[in-house]
Design an enzyme around this catalytic site. Structure first.
Site, short mmCIF file in Angstrom:
data_model
loop_
_atom_site.label_atom_id
_atom_site.label_comp_id
_atom_site.label_asym_id
_atom_site.label_seq_id
_atom_site.Cartn_x
_atom_site.Cartn_y
_atom_site.Cartn_z
N HIS A 163 2.50 -6.15 -1.52
CA HIS A 163 2.58 -4.81 -0.93
C HIS A 163 1.37 -4.65 0.01
CE1 HIS A 163 3.84 -0.85 -0.27
NE2 HIS A 163 3.85 -0.35 -1.49
N ASP A 169 -1.35 1.43 -11.72
CA ASP A 169 -0.01 1.57 -11.17
C ASP A 169 0.94 1.77 -12.35
OD1 ASP A 169 2.18 1.58 -9.48
OD2 ASP A 169 2.08 -0.55 -8.96
#
Length: 307
Positions: A128, A223
Site C-alpha cells: 500500500h 491497522d
C-alpha cells in the site's frame, strides 16, 4: 521517478525525499499547481471498496486541473470479463494514468507490465505505497526529522506493515513490528528492510511482544486485525490479537507525547480504543488528509512528465 508506483521497494531514498518535498509545497500552495495536469485523465479501477483512496485521488486530480473516471468492480470485472492485459492496453489508448485497487499484488504488476501509461498501486494484498508515503510525510510534519525516531507498528503484518518497513528503512527511521506469532510481515520484506536499515544505521526489529516493543516509541501505528477478504477469520483473529490492542495502558509505556497513527478504517474497540484514537496524541485524521497531498505529488511526478 520510474514509470509506475507499485511498491515503495522500487523507490530510492532520493525519490522519496523528492515526493515529500513536493507534497509539502502542494499542501502549502494549493493554487500554484491548479493547472499542472490540465487535459489529463486518470482511470480509477477498484476491485475493493474505498473511502480515502477514491476521494483523495478524485479530488486531488481535480485540484491539479485534471479529470478522473471511476470504474467499479462490476463495470470491468477485471480478469474475468476481460483480461488484465487487454484492459491495460485499451485504457492506455484513452487515459494518462491508472490507479488500481486490487486483491492480488500480481494484478498491479501485470497492469503495469502491459500499460503504456503510468500505473499506481492504490492497494494490493502485498503493498500500500500511497498510504505509507502519506504516513512518513505525516511523521515528518510532526517530528521534523526521521533520524533517531522510532515508529512501532502493532498488529497484523499486512500490506501496510510491509510498506512501512520499506519506507522507514529507506528514510532512516527506526521501525519495530509487534505481531502475534504466525501473523508477522512478509519474511522477504522484513529481511530486505533490515538490510536497508543497516545501511541507514537504523533499527528494524520484529517482536511478538507489544509491551516491550512500544517502550520509548515516538509513534505507535496500528491497522485493522481483519482486512477485506479475511472476514471468515474475524472471530479467530480477535482472540489471537487480543493483547495487541492500542489502549491507554499500552500507550502509557511509550514516550509521553507519542503520536498515534491508524490508516483507517478503524474497528473502534478492537485494534484501538476510542479514548486513544480521539486523544490529543492522535494524528490519524492528519494521515487521512495527507493521502491527498502525497498522491497529488505522485500524480505530478508520474503524469506531468508525460506532457
Amino acid at each position: 521517478m520510474k514509470k509506475d508506483l507499485i511498491s515503495i521497494k522500487d523507490l530510492s531514498a532520493k525519490e522519496i525525499e523528492g515526493l515529500l518535498i513536493l507534497t509539502d509545497e502542494l499542501k502549502k500552495k494549493k493554487g500554484k499547481f491548479s493547472k499542472v495536469l490540465s487535459g489529463k485523465t486518470l482511470a480509477l479501477i477498484f476491485q475493493k471498496p474505498s473511502n480515502r483512496t477514491r476521494v483523495s485521488f478524485e479530488v486531488g486530480m481535480y485540484q491539479l486541473g485534471g479529470n478522473s473516471i471511476y470504474l467499479a468492480p462490476h463495470e470491468i470485472n477485471l480478469g474475468v470479463r476481460e483480461s488484465i492485459k487487454d484492459v491495460s492496453k485499451t485504457l492506455s489508448r484513452y487515459v494518462d494514468g491508472i490507479v488500481l485497487r486490487t486483491f492480488e499484488h500480481k494484478n498491479a504488476v501485470d497492469m503495469a507490465q502491459y500499460s503504456a501509461v503510468p500505473v499506481i498501486n492504490g492497494l494490493s494484498d502485498f503493498s500500500h505505497p500511497c498510504q505509507a508515503l502519506a504516513d512518513i510525510y505525516t511523521v515528518k510534519e510532526n517530528l521534523k526529522i526521521f533520524k533517531g525516531r522510532t515508529l512501532v507498528y502493532v498488529g497484523d503484518g499486512n500490506n501496510v506493515c510491509n510498506s512501512l518497513l520499506f519506507a522507514c528503512s529507506k528514510v532512516g527511521m527506526n521501525i519495530r513490528v509487534a505481531a502475534p506469532a504466525g501473523f508477522e510481515p512478509d519474511k522477504a520484506v522484513f529481511e530486505e528492510a533490515k538490510k536497508l536499515g543497516e545501511k541507514q544505521k537504523v533499527q528494524v526489529i520484529l517482536s511478538n511482544n507489544p509491551v516491550e516493543a512500544v517502550k520509548d516509541a515516538d509513534v505507535i501505528y496500528t491497522d485493522v486485525w481483519t482486512s477485506m477478504g479475511q472476514e471468515e477469520e474475524a472471530l479467530e483473529r480477535k482472540k489471537v490479537f487480543r493483547d495487541f490492542q492500542i489502549n491507554k495502558e499500552l500507550v502509557s509505556l511509550a514516550k509521553k507525547n507519542v503520536l498515534i497513527m491508524h490508516c483507517l478504517p478503524a474497528h473502534r474497540g478492537e485494534e484501538i480504543t476510542d479514548e486513544v484514537i480521539d486523544s490529543p496524541n492522535s494524528i490519524v485524521f492528519d494521515q487521512a488528509e495527507n493521502r491527498m497531498h502525497v498522491q497529488k505529488a505522485i500524480l505530478i511526478k508520474l503524469l506531468a512528465k508525460e506532457s
